[in-house]
Design a protein around this motif. Structure first.
Motif, PDB file in Angstrom:
ATOM      1  N   LYS A  52      -4.127 -12.126  50.090  1.00 35.39           N
ATOM      2  CA  LYS A  52      -4.461 -11.617  48.793  1.00 35.39           C
ATOM      3  C   LYS A  52      -3.597 -12.208  47.736  1.00 35.39           C
ATOM      4  N   TYR A  53      -2.387 -13.013  48.003  1.00 36.82           N
ATOM      5  CA  TYR A  53      -1.600 -13.476  46.975  1.00 36.82           C
ATOM      6  C   TYR A  53      -1.820 -14.996  47.320  1.00 36.82           C
ATOM      7  N   THR A  54      -2.663 -15.682  46.304  1.00 39.95           N
ATOM      8  CA  THR A  54      -2.904 -17.067  46.467  1.00 39.95           C
ATOM      9  C   THR A  54      -2.063 -17.726  45.587  1.00 39.95           C
ATOM     10  N   GLY A  55      -1.314 -17.138  44.757  1.00 41.52           N
ATOM     11  CA  GLY A  55      -0.411 -17.829  43.595  1.00 41.52           C
ATOM     12  C   GLY A  55       0.666 -16.774  43.525  1.00 41.52           C
ATOM     13  N   ARG A  56       1.647 -17.336  42.517  1.00 37.98           N
ATOM     14  CA  ARG A  56       2.886 -16.490  42.240  1.00 37.98           C
ATOM     15  C   ARG A  56       2.123 -15.041  41.572  1.00 37.98           C
ATOM     16  N   SER A  57       3.259 -14.058  41.526  1.00 33.52           N
ATOM     17  CA  SER A  57       2.930 -12.727  41.414  1.00 33.52           C
ATOM     18  C   SER A  57       4.054 -12.583  40.102  1.00 33.52           C
ATOM     19  N   PRO A  58       3.917 -13.157  38.812  1.00 37.06           N
ATOM     20  CA  PRO A  58       4.849 -12.856  38.080  1.00 37.06           C
ATOM     21  C   PRO A  58       5.469 -11.647  37.682  1.00 37.06           C
ATOM     22  N   GLN A  59       4.524 -10.806  37.568  1.00 41.33           N
ATOM     23  CA  GLN A  59       4.719  -9.172  37.260  1.00 41.33           C
ATOM     24  C   GLN A  59       5.774  -8.668  38.260  1.00 41.33           C
ATOM     25  N   SER A 157      12.876 -14.634  52.681  1.00 45.17           N
ATOM     26  CA  SER A 157      11.642 -14.374  52.702  1.00 45.17           C
ATOM     27  C   SER A 157      11.004 -13.614  53.850  1.00 45.17           C
ATOM     28  N   ALA A 158      10.485 -12.392  53.676  1.00 44.32           N
ATOM     29  CA  ALA A 158       9.842 -11.470  54.350  1.00 44.32           C
ATOM     30  C   ALA A 158       8.729 -10.764  53.992  1.00 44.32           C
ATOM     31  N   PRO A 159       7.564 -11.630  54.063  1.00 42.19           N
ATOM     32  CA  PRO A 159       6.253 -11.379  53.705  1.00 42.19           C
ATOM     33  C   PRO A 159       5.799 -10.090  54.233  1.00 42.19           C
ATOM     34  N   ASN A 160       6.001  -9.771  55.289  1.00 41.35           N
ATOM     35  CA  ASN A 160       5.191  -8.586  56.132  1.00 41.35           C
ATOM     36  C   ASN A 160       6.261  -7.117  55.574  1.00 41.35           C
ATOM     37  N   ARG A 183      24.363 -14.291  44.569  1.00 36.26           N
ATOM     38  CA  ARG A 183      23.679 -15.736  45.161  1.00 36.26           C
ATOM     39  C   ARG A 183      22.761 -15.460  46.122  1.00 36.26           C
ATOM     40  N   ILE A 184      21.861 -14.703  45.801  1.00 35.21           N
ATOM     41  CA  ILE A 184      20.587 -14.179  46.699  1.00 35.21           C
ATOM     42  C   ILE A 184      19.287 -13.982  46.083  1.00 35.21           C
ATOM     43  N   VAL A 185      18.194 -14.648  46.711  1.00 35.25           N
ATOM     44  CA  VAL A 185      16.903 -14.365  46.300  1.00 35.25           C
ATOM     45  C   VAL A 185      16.275 -13.405  47.489  1.00 35.25           C
ATOM     46  N   LEU A 186      15.605 -12.479  47.179  1.00 30.14           N
ATOM     47  CA  LEU A 186      14.916 -11.723  47.988  1.00 30.14           C
ATOM     48  C   LEU A 186      13.498 -11.559  47.578  1.00 30.14           C
ATOM     49  N   ILE A 187      12.687 -11.852  48.758  1.00 32.44           N
ATOM     50  CA  ILE A 187      11.448 -12.324  48.435  1.00 32.44           C
ATOM     51  C   ILE A 187      10.659 -11.331  49.526  1.00 32.44           C
ATOM     52  N   GLY A 188       9.565 -10.375  49.220  1.00 29.71           N
ATOM     53  CA  GLY A 188       8.997  -9.538  49.956  1.00 29.71           C
ATOM     54  C   GLY A 188       7.573  -9.084  49.643  1.00 29.71           C
ATOM     55  N   GLY A 189       6.739  -8.963  50.581  1.00 32.54           N
ATOM     56  CA  GLY A 189       5.214  -8.585  50.011  1.00 32.54           C
ATOM     57  C   GLY A 189       4.332  -9.500  49.883  1.00 32.54           C
ATOM     58  N   THR A 190       4.508 -10.821  49.763  1.00 30.48           N
ATOM     59  CA  THR A 190       3.805 -11.894  49.499  1.00 30.48           C
ATOM     60  C   THR A 190       3.917 -12.940  50.563  1.00 30.48           C
ATOM     61  N   GLU A 191       2.920 -13.511  50.996  1.00 28.80           N
ATOM     62  CA  GLU A 191       2.923 -14.827  51.723  1.00 28.80           C
ATOM     63  C   GLU A 191       2.895 -16.010  51.343  1.00 28.80           C
ATOM     64  N   ALA A 193       3.824 -19.192  49.690  1.00 29.56           N
ATOM     65  CA  ALA A 193       5.147 -20.011  49.767  1.00 29.56           C
ATOM     66  C   ALA A 193       5.612 -20.650  48.550  1.00 29.56           C
ATOM     67  N   GLY A 194       5.044 -20.662  47.566  1.00 26.29           N
ATOM     68  CA  GLY A 194       5.196 -21.061  46.450  1.00 26.29           C
ATOM     69  C   GLY A 194       6.500 -20.261  45.670  1.00 26.29           C
ATOM     70  N   GLU A 195       6.528 -18.990  46.164  1.00 28.98           N
ATOM     71  CA  GLU A 195       7.706 -18.261  45.459  1.00 28.98           C
ATOM     72  C   GLU A 195       8.937 -18.748  45.950  1.00 28.98           C
ATOM     73  N   ILE A 196       9.036 -19.430  47.089  1.00 33.06           N
ATOM     74  CA  ILE A 196      10.219 -19.948  47.724  1.00 33.06           C
ATOM     75  C   ILE A 196      10.811 -20.991  46.617  1.00 33.06           C
ATOM     76  N   LYS A 197       9.744 -21.965  46.530  1.00 35.92           N
ATOM     77  CA  LYS A 197      10.091 -23.138  45.788  1.00 35.92           C
ATOM     78  C   LYS A 197      10.414 -22.945  44.370  1.00 35.92           C
ATOM     79  N   LYS A 198       9.777 -21.839  43.551  1.00 35.87           N
ATOM     80  CA  LYS A 198       9.935 -21.755  42.222  1.00 35.87           C
ATOM     81  C   LYS A 198      11.162 -20.941  42.159  1.00 35.87           C
ATOM     82  N   SER A 199      11.810 -19.942  43.095  1.00 35.11           N
ATOM     83  CA  SER A 199      12.876 -19.233  42.880  1.00 35.11           C
ATOM     84  C   SER A 199      13.897 -20.007  42.814  1.00 35.11           C
ATOM     85  N   VAL A 200      13.768 -21.271  43.549  1.00 29.46           N
ATOM     86  CA  VAL A 200      15.053 -22.048  43.594  1.00 29.46           C
ATOM     87  C   VAL A 200      15.155 -22.803  42.239  1.00 29.46           C
TER      88      VAL A 200
END
Length: 528
Positions: A52-59, A157-160, A183-191, A193-200
């Motif tokens: 369901k996440y086909t783009g970033r989730s800025p909120q 990144s832990a999408p599930n 010095r950590i980025v924590l990503i969850g609940g979204t598959e 991949a652009g969240e990884i790129k844009k976090s950096v």
């Protein structure tokens, strides 16, 4: 509450027997397909869907409120604060969740092609295809660099893993949290991949200014003589198309830094939109979709495995991630000198901005802060006529610091290096969208090349009465009636009304920059 030792938690996670470190592209392709995460396509690319996440989730993006950074961050709807307690509790939960997975994938590499300022990163992924994405998008280390790699920032990144908002203090099941202290980025609940790129990229936008390096959301290329051009522009303005020039080498297509040494690519790959992609229109991108490229949400025939780039049934935001080395005619390494030419691209659907105009330093800072383009009627539900869009510094979702930090750095560097700045409208002429016509790409290419080659440095110009822009009145290969937008309109009064309305939109948007100097507002903005 005692602070959780996230370093110890991370070390325990990375020491687990389920960790696969620095797998090769073929290994990751095998893992992604055998685990059912992705399918192999006819070109050897792997295709994955992101649900369901086909783009970033800025909120759902947060920055942890910490002593080290809280007085620097430009807090608001983009940079939402969250407490250390919430971050640390979620970190513990995510680490526990990942420890129990059958296999984890870790990539170590760098952000920043300039070795003096690059950031050592490690990416920990639940999915093999996300790790392949990271391998292709960031800078890959040599064997020696890997052996001596120092991690400055970790992305997990832990999408599930889905947050429980009632317990975890988030807005939804999804979270993208950045801790500058840990010095950590924590990503969850979204598959996605652009969240990884844009976090950096967001991290680099925080760290680089401290080293007097301007981070930029732009593409860049370099000519045979070493002359460098930057292209800023939002989606649909022609940034990728215009920066891909057979006569110039590509430095990078999306993210760069401008240091005392010159320009460098922040990434090691490209993340290209591929909706309606054809070899005829964008041969470099089309041919880069080969073995190891990651395709996101592209519809693929179940039998032939041939990609259908015109199918928008999953999303219009279809993407291809590949190393920059998959592109011919690149600068290797991805570094070059100081920019001679800077191009701000806009697709003005109102049809009132000049196709090209020369900017003073103050105008450059003003239009950099404005980051203008426009939405077209029909592109989004409820959009029935052109609407102005402003994205600060052409990348507002990724700016942790106040926008004026970046604008003032740009102004200083323009002064120091004598860069010429141009505003280029790739949008409409002779009337707004639905009345006028889209600017011919051939004209735009001719104008941009003239700017890059210095042919516009000393030409005669006319000042736009509303925006105060200096418009070249003659460019070889471009009809003179196209250059001054008012002349291209049959109804001059309609032009004046539309142009005045757009100028008012610029001024209204600019009120949010409360600390901007009078010079930028008075010397850089619209006159009328």
């Amino acid at each position: 509450m005692n602070s959780i030792d996230t370093v110890s938690e991370l070390n325990q996670l990375l020491a687990g027997s389920n960790v696969s470190l620095q797998l090769s592209v073929p290994q990751l392709v095998e893992k992604a397909t055998s685990r059912g995460e992705a399918v192999l396509t006819s070109t050897g690319a792997v295709k994955a869907e992101t649900g369901k996440y086909t783009g970033r989730s800025p909120q759902d993006k947060y920055i942890v409120e910490e002593a080290i950074s809280k007085d620097k961050i430009d807090w608001g709807s983009v940079n939402q604060p969250i407490s250390s307690e919430i971050f640390e509790t979620l970190h513990t939960k995510v680490v526990k969740y990942l420890k129990e997975k059958e296999e984890l994938f870790v990539f170590k590499g760098f952000a920043g092609a300039d070795k003096e300022s690059r950031l050592g990163i490690q990416v920990i992924n639940e999915y093999a295809w996300h790790n392949l994405f990271s391998h292709q998008l960031f800078i890959r280390p040599s064997e020696e660099e890997l052996a001596n790699h120092v991690t400055d920032f970790t992305i997990i990144s832990a999408p599930n893993f889905k947050a429980d908002p009632a317990i975890d203090g988030t807005k939804s099941e999804t979270f993208i949290m950045v801790s500058m202290e840990k010095r950590i980025v924590l990503i969850g609940g979204t598959e996605y991949a652009g969240e990884i790129k844009k976090s950096v990229f967001s991290i680099m936008n925080y760290l680089l200014p401290e080293a007097n390096i301007l981070p930029m959301h732009c593409s860049a290329n370099v000519g045979e003589a070493g002359d460098v051009t930057l292209f800023f522009g939002l989606s649909g303005t022609g940034k990728t198309t215009l920066s891909a020039d057979a006569g110039r080498k590509l430095i990078g297509d999306d993210e760069h830094g401008w240091s005392d040494n010159g320009v460098f690519n922040i990434e090691g790959g490209c993340y290209a939109k591929c909706i309606d992609l054809t070899r005829e229109n964008e041969p470099q991108i089309f041919d880069a979709i080969s073995f190891g490229t990651v395709l996101e949400n592209v519809v693929v025939d179940s039998e032939t495995r041939v990609a259908n780039y015109s199918d928008k049934s999953l999303t219009e935001n279809t993407r291809a991630a590949y190393p920059i080395q998959y592109i011919e005619n690149i600068a290797d390494p991805s570094v070059a000198g100081h920019p001679n030419t800077i191009v701000f691209l806009t697709a003005d659907a109102f049809g009132v901005l000049p196709p090209i105009s020369k900017l003073t330093k103050e105008q450059a800072m003003y239009h950099f802060l404005s980051g203008f383009t426009s939405k077209l009627a029909g592109t989004e539900r409820g959009v029935t006529s052109p609407e102005p869009v402003f994205s600060t510094c052409f990348g507002s979702p990724f700016l942790p610091l106040h926008a004026t930090v970046y604008a003032e750095m740009l102004g200083k560097k323009i002064d120091e290096h004598g860069s010429q700045v141009f505003l280029v409208n790739t949008g409409w002429t002779g009337g707004e969208y639905g009345v006028g016509n889209r600017m011919k790409l051939s004209y735009t290419r001719t104008m941009v090349r003239a700017a890059i080659e210095g042919k516009l440095d000393n030409v005669a110009t006319a000042k736009d009465a509303i925006f105060g822009l200096e418009i070249p009145t003659q460019i070889e290969g471009v009809p003179s009636e196209v250059l001054v937008p008012r002349n291209a309109w049959a109804d001059k009064e309609a032009y004046d009304q539309k142009a005045t309305g757009l100028a008012q939109s610029f001024r209204k948007n600019f009120t949010k920059f409360g600390t901007v100097s009078e010079d930028i507002m008075l010397k850089g903005g619209p006159l009328a």
